[in-house]
Design a protein around this motif. Structure first.
Motif, PDB file in Angstrom:
ATOM      1  N   PRO A 243       8.417 -12.024   7.361  1.00  0.00           N
ATOM      2  CA  PRO A 243       9.582 -11.502   8.035  1.00  0.00           C
ATOM      3  C   PRO A 243       9.095 -10.826   9.281  1.00  0.00           C
ATOM      4  N   TYR A 244       8.361 -11.463  10.388  1.00  0.00           N
ATOM      5  CA  TYR A 244       7.601 -10.778  11.195  1.00  0.00           C
ATOM      6  C   TYR A 244       8.620  -9.834  12.176  1.00  0.00           C
ATOM      7  N   GLU A 245       9.788 -10.768  12.540  1.00  0.00           N
ATOM      8  CA  GLU A 245      10.608 -10.062  13.625  1.00  0.00           C
ATOM      9  C   GLU A 245      11.314  -8.911  13.080  1.00  0.00           C
ATOM     10  N   ILE A 246      11.444  -8.598  11.694  1.00  0.00           N
ATOM     11  CA  ILE A 246      11.942  -7.424  11.139  1.00  0.00           C
ATOM     12  C   ILE A 246      10.880  -6.356  11.228  1.00  0.00           C
ATOM     13  N   TYR A 247       9.574  -6.861  10.789  1.00  0.00           N
ATOM     14  CA  TYR A 247       8.484  -5.953  10.711  1.00  0.00           C
ATOM     15  C   TYR A 247       8.218  -5.272  12.347  1.00  0.00           C
ATOM     16  N   ALA A 248       8.571  -6.381  13.165  1.00  0.00           N
ATOM     17  CA  ALA A 248       8.201  -5.881  14.663  1.00  0.00           C
ATOM     18  C   ALA A 248       9.259  -4.832  14.945  1.00  0.00           C
ATOM     19  N   GLU A 249      10.656  -4.701  14.631  1.00  0.00           N
ATOM     20  CA  GLU A 249      11.641  -4.056  14.983  1.00  0.00           C
ATOM     21  C   GLU A 249      11.218  -2.569  14.345  1.00  0.00           C
ATOM     22  N   HIS A 250      10.597  -2.733  13.093  1.00  0.00           N
ATOM     23  CA  HIS A 250      10.365  -1.410  12.470  1.00  0.00           C
ATOM     24  C   HIS A 250       8.980  -0.723  12.197  1.00  0.00           C
ATOM     25  N   TRP A 251       8.113  -1.578  13.034  1.00  0.00           N
ATOM     26  CA  TRP A 251       6.790  -1.449  12.791  1.00  0.00           C
ATOM     27  C   TRP A 251       6.006  -0.057  12.744  1.00  0.00           C
ATOM     28  N   ASP A 252       6.485   0.896  13.511  1.00  0.00           N
ATOM     29  CA  ASP A 252       5.648   2.410  13.498  1.00  0.00           C
ATOM     30  C   ASP A 252       6.252   3.086  12.285  1.00  0.00           C
ATOM     31  N   ARG A 253       7.657   2.907  11.906  1.00  0.00           N
ATOM     32  CA  ARG A 253       8.069   3.441  10.724  1.00  0.00           C
ATOM     33  C   ARG A 253       7.603   2.837   9.402  1.00  0.00           C
ATOM     34  N   LEU A 254       7.427   1.496   9.132  1.00  0.00           N
ATOM     35  CA  LEU A 254       6.879   0.687   8.075  1.00  0.00           C
ATOM     36  C   LEU A 254       5.330   1.333   8.095  1.00  0.00           C
ATOM     37  N   ALA A 255       4.593   1.249   8.968  1.00  0.00           N
ATOM     38  CA  ALA A 255       3.128   1.542   9.026  1.00  0.00           C
ATOM     39  C   ALA A 255       3.083   2.689   8.404  1.00  0.00           C
ATOM     40  N   ASP A 256       3.682   3.968   9.105  1.00  0.00           N
ATOM     41  CA  ASP A 256       3.624   5.166   8.676  1.00  0.00           C
ATOM     42  C   ASP A 256       4.273   5.371   7.216  1.00  0.00           C
ATOM     43  N   GLU A 257       5.162   4.852   6.690  1.00  0.00           N
ATOM     44  CA  GLU A 257       5.615   5.105   5.341  1.00  0.00           C
ATOM     45  C   GLU A 257       4.746   4.461   4.225  1.00  0.00           C
ATOM     46  N   TRP A 258       4.107   3.261   4.560  1.00  0.00           N
ATOM     47  CA  TRP A 258       3.408   2.555   4.052  1.00  0.00           C
ATOM     48  C   TRP A 258       2.115   3.170   3.705  1.00  0.00           C
ATOM     49  N   ASP A 259       1.548   3.748   4.645  1.00  0.00           N
ATOM     50  CA  ASP A 259       0.253   4.377   4.544  1.00  0.00           C
ATOM     51  C   ASP A 259       0.371   5.802   3.519  1.00  0.00           C
ATOM     52  N   ARG A 260       1.535   6.527   3.840  1.00  0.00           N
ATOM     53  CA  ARG A 260       1.925   7.858   3.358  1.00  0.00           C
ATOM     54  C   ARG A 260       2.338   7.689   1.982  1.00  0.00           C
ATOM     55  N   THR A 261       3.119   6.934   1.593  1.00  0.00           N
ATOM     56  CA  THR A 261       3.981   6.869   0.517  1.00  0.00           C
ATOM     57  C   THR A 261       3.738   5.815  -0.676  1.00  0.00           C
ATOM     58  N   VAL A 262       2.994   4.695  -0.100  1.00  0.00           N
ATOM     59  CA  VAL A 262       2.772   3.645  -1.070  1.00  0.00           C
ATOM     60  C   VAL A 262       1.276   3.570  -1.090  1.00  0.00           C
ATOM     61  N   LEU A 263       0.502   3.617  -0.152  1.00  0.00           N
ATOM     62  CA  LEU A 263      -1.051   3.349  -0.445  1.00  0.00           C
ATOM     63  C   LEU A 263      -1.570   4.724  -1.191  1.00  0.00           C
ATOM     64  N   ARG A 264      -0.814   5.867  -0.652  1.00  0.00           N
ATOM     65  CA  ARG A 264      -0.993   7.088  -1.184  1.00  0.00           C
ATOM     66  C   ARG A 264       0.149   7.750  -1.847  1.00  0.00           C
ATOM     67  N   PRO A 265       0.345   8.630  -3.091  1.00  0.00           N
ATOM     68  CA  PRO A 265       1.386   9.110  -3.440  1.00  0.00           C
ATOM     69  C   PRO A 265       2.121  10.108  -2.554  1.00  0.00           C
ATOM     70  N   GLY A 266       3.362  10.188  -2.502  1.00  0.00           N
ATOM     71  CA  GLY A 266       4.077  11.020  -1.524  1.00  0.00           C
ATOM     72  C   GLY A 266       5.374  11.056  -1.529  1.00  0.00           C
TER      73      GLY A 266
ATOM     74  N   ARG B 278      11.459   1.796  -1.545  1.00  0.00           N
ATOM     75  CA  ARG B 278      11.717   2.668  -2.579  1.00  0.00           C
ATOM     76  C   ARG B 278      11.111   1.966  -3.836  1.00  0.00           C
ATOM     77  N   PHE B 279      11.106   0.739  -3.963  1.00  0.00           N
ATOM     78  CA  PHE B 279      10.857  -0.101  -4.994  1.00  0.00           C
ATOM     79  C   PHE B 279       9.285  -0.003  -4.840  1.00  0.00           C
ATOM     80  N   ALA B 280       8.694  -0.143  -4.040  1.00  0.00           N
ATOM     81  CA  ALA B 280       7.355  -0.354  -3.557  1.00  0.00           C
ATOM     82  C   ALA B 280       6.663   1.114  -4.152  1.00  0.00           C
ATOM     83  N   ARG B 281       7.313   2.342  -3.718  1.00  0.00           N
ATOM     84  CA  ARG B 281       7.139   3.670  -4.137  1.00  0.00           C
ATOM     85  C   ARG B 281       6.978   3.758  -5.721  1.00  0.00           C
ATOM     86  N   GLN B 282       8.082   3.379  -6.246  1.00  0.00           N
ATOM     87  CA  GLN B 282       8.269   3.354  -7.744  1.00  0.00           C
ATOM     88  C   GLN B 282       7.319   2.589  -8.512  1.00  0.00           C
ATOM     89  N   ASN B 283       6.814   1.660  -7.916  1.00  0.00           N
ATOM     90  CA  ASN B 283       6.054   0.557  -8.731  1.00  0.00           C
ATOM     91  C   ASN B 283       4.466   0.654  -8.129  1.00  0.00           C
TER      92      ASN B 283
END
Length: 370
Positions: free
Chosen positions: A347-370, A214-219
């Motif tokens: 923190p790769y272990e946390i990333y691996a646990e949530h990889w698909d979700r993080l990749a999707d949200e990062w692409d849709r809502t951080v790299l692009r407004p959403g 959320r902080f990443a999206r806000q900024n």
């Protein structure tokens, strides 16, 4: 870039020229096949340069074997997965946590015999505190460190901590890497610092991941450029498109030496490294030679050569020497026992646990407004 076991490299061609003129093609082929060849996947760019200039000549001199480099980036593990089980395209390869963790879980790497890699005992313990090492999948080491880069003449005050990226004069003029494994951590470091708790970025990502997203999206509007390569970010700083942001350290170290207008700091709090590791693909017919290569890679001579070309090192004596001879290198990389004790990867272990979700949200809502 599909390697073949009988591949005619530039070195084997040169070595066979005299024999060809004297004995014909059959004699040349016999001589070439008698020389053991180690096929090594490395990263293209700066890593390839380090390998060619520092490691390859020393390895060939010490072993009498030929070392053929196969530079690439994200294609190493896919090529390994696509190859026959008993005929991998490489005998030794570098990979990172994002691709290497799944590959290790799938059994794509041979178990390392660390008794044949005695130099591993000299690496800082913090760099080996990882399941990849404990389960003998690979030999990990720190590569690029997350660096706060800026243009000295275009900032009202030179930043010294991650929360400084929230300064009003930097809004809309920040450059961040477009990959979430680095820049999501940058946002976590900014948030931790803003909350008066620098040094807790790992904990934020582990326990309050939604808040960091959320902080990443806000900024996100503060970001002018989501840079795809280090050269893009360096150019944007030089031409004034961006004023500050995050960076990979090896390429930026070269830029610091060449351009006095650029500045850098690596805040001690929340310092994080890319984790890469060397692995031997399962089914390699040259595992003994690959183990010799691994030991040589972590010798003082090779590590010093790599460090002089911009890399970090996990060998304390080499780091101390580099800090004494190069003030730019000293700015970025750990070189004391205390700094090595606190060395951490992303923190790769946390990333691996949530990889698909993080990749999707990062692409849709951080790299692009959403």
């Amino acid at each position: 870039m599909n390697p073949l076991s009988g591949r005619l490299t530039r070195r084997t061609f040169l070595r066979s020229t005299v024999a060809l003129s004297l004995a014909g093609a059959v004699g040349c082929s016999s001589r070439r096949n008698a020389v053991e060849e180690l096929r090594v996947f490395c990263y293209a760019g700066g890593h390839e340069r380090q390998m060619r200039e520092v490691f390859v000549p020393l390895f060939e001199q010490q072993t009498g074997a030929v070392l053929s480099l196969y530079p690439g980036w994200w294609d190493g593990v896919p090529k390994l997965k696509a190859a026959p089980e008993n005929n991998p395209p490489f005998d030794l390869m570098v990979t990172d946590a994002t691709q290497g963790y799944p590959a290790a879980r799938e059994g794509l790497f041979a178990a390392l015999d660390f008794s044949r890699i005695p130099n591993h005992r000299r690496l800082a313990p913090s760099t080996l505190d990882n399941w990849i090492f404990r389960e003998r999948h690979g030999l990990p080491y720190p590569d690029s460190v997350m660096t706060l880069a800026y243009h000295r003449q275009r900032v009202q005050r030179e930043p010294s901590r991650w929360a400084d990226l929230l300064h009003d004069d930097l809004s809309g003029r920040i450059g961040l890497y477009n990959a979430f494994y680095l820049s999501l951590y940058t946002f976590a470091a900014i948030l931790a610092d803003q909350n008066g708790q620098p040094g807790t970025a790992h904990e934020l990502i582990r326990t309050r991941l939604d808040e960091v997203l959320r902080f990443a999206r806000q900024n996100r509007e503060r970001v002018k450029l989501w840079w795809p390569t280090s050269n893009d970010m360096i150019l944007s700083l030089v031409n004034g498109e961006c004023t500050a942001g995050n960076m990979h350290s090896p390429e930026y170290l070269t830029a610091l030496r060449e351009k006095s207008e650029l500045g850098a700091v690596v805040p001690e709090a929340d310092r994080a490294f890319v984790q890469v590791f060397w692995a031997i693909p399962a089914g390699s017919r040259h595992q003994e030679l690959a183990h010799r290569a691994l030991d040589l890679l972590f010798s003082d001579e090779v590590q010093l050569g790599f460090a002089r070309l911009g890399s970090a090192t996990a060998l304390l004596p080499v780091a101390q020497q580099m800090a004494a001879e190069d003030p730019f290198w000293k700015q970025l990389y750990p070189h004391t026992e205390e700094q090595f004790r606190h060395l951490r990867y992303y923190p790769y272990e946390i990333y691996a646990e949530h990889w698909d979700r993080l990749a999707d949200e990062w692409d849709r809502t951080v790299l692009r407004p959403g």
